[in-house]
Write a protein that holds these residues in place. Structure first.
Motif, short mmCIF file in Angstrom:
data_model
loop_
_atom_site.label_atom_id
_atom_site.label_comp_id
_atom_site.label_asym_id
_atom_site.label_seq_id
_atom_site.Cartn_x
_atom_site.Cartn_y
_atom_site.Cartn_z
N TRP A 77 22.02 -29.01 -54.41
CA TRP A 77 21.81 -28.67 -53.00
C TRP A 77 23.14 -28.44 -52.30
CZ3 TRP A 77 17.38 -26.88 -51.85
CH2 TRP A 77 16.25 -27.32 -52.52
N SER A 81 23.99 -25.18 -50.04
CA SER A 81 24.02 -25.38 -48.60
C SER A 81 25.37 -24.99 -48.00
CB SER A 81 23.72 -26.83 -48.26
OG SER A 81 24.75 -27.66 -48.73
N SER A 83 28.60 -25.69 -46.09
CA SER A 83 29.37 -26.93 -46.05
C SER A 83 30.43 -26.96 -44.95
CB SER A 83 30.04 -27.16 -47.40
OG SER A 83 30.94 -26.10 -47.68
#
Length: 154
Positions: A77, A81, A83
């Motif tokens: 993940w 995702s 960041s």
């Protein structure tokens, strides 16, 4: 037929993965993924042999478990995702700019109930509590509450 079984297994895994990652909720992709995996077992039992059907069931179970575990790992993940962190602020507190209650200024725009006010050299967002104040009106800071400047006409 073996190629069809393999294709159905891969399609089922891809559809279930898409359902888990891309498409929210449980919908058509999930149903089609499960149907594809069941269909691969049915094709293996019906058209190849009982042994192939049992192998297809075992492969489906192992691949679904392994794929689910890989998708649920935190590192997976983190790779998918965003960041970056937003650490900037829109504006600093009025007190840090030297604005205090009782200071005078002039409205730059109409305050209905919010708008722009020039206090000293700073143009700030300000609000009025009960009236509409037209642009170019002299105002006074009545209070500062939770970093909001409230003004009244002079």
């Amino acid at each position: 037929m073996t190629l069809l079984v393999i294709t159905l297994i891969i399609a089922g895994l891809l559809l279930l993965g898409a359902e888990l990652i891309i498409i929210p909720g449980f919908g058509i992709a999930g149903i089609l993924g499960i149907a594809s995996l069941v269909g691969s077992c049915w094709v293996a039992f019906s058209y190849i042999s009982t042994t192939a059907g049992v192998i297809a069931i075992a492969v489906n179970i192992v691949l679904v478990v392994v794929t689910t575990l890989l998708m649920l790992r935190s590192k997976t993940w983190k790779k998918l995702s965003l960041s970056t962190n937003i650490d900037s602020k829109v504006d600093v507190a009025p007190q840090l700019k030297g604005v205090v209650a009782g200071e005078k200024g002039v409205t730059v725009s109409r305050l209905a109930p919010g708008g722009k006010v020039q206090i000293g050299k700073e143009i700030l967002e300000a609000f009025t509590r009960d009236t509409i104040i037209e642009a170019g009106t002299a105002v006074e800071v009545s209070e500062i509450e939770e970093n909001k400047i409230y003004v009244k006409t002079i």
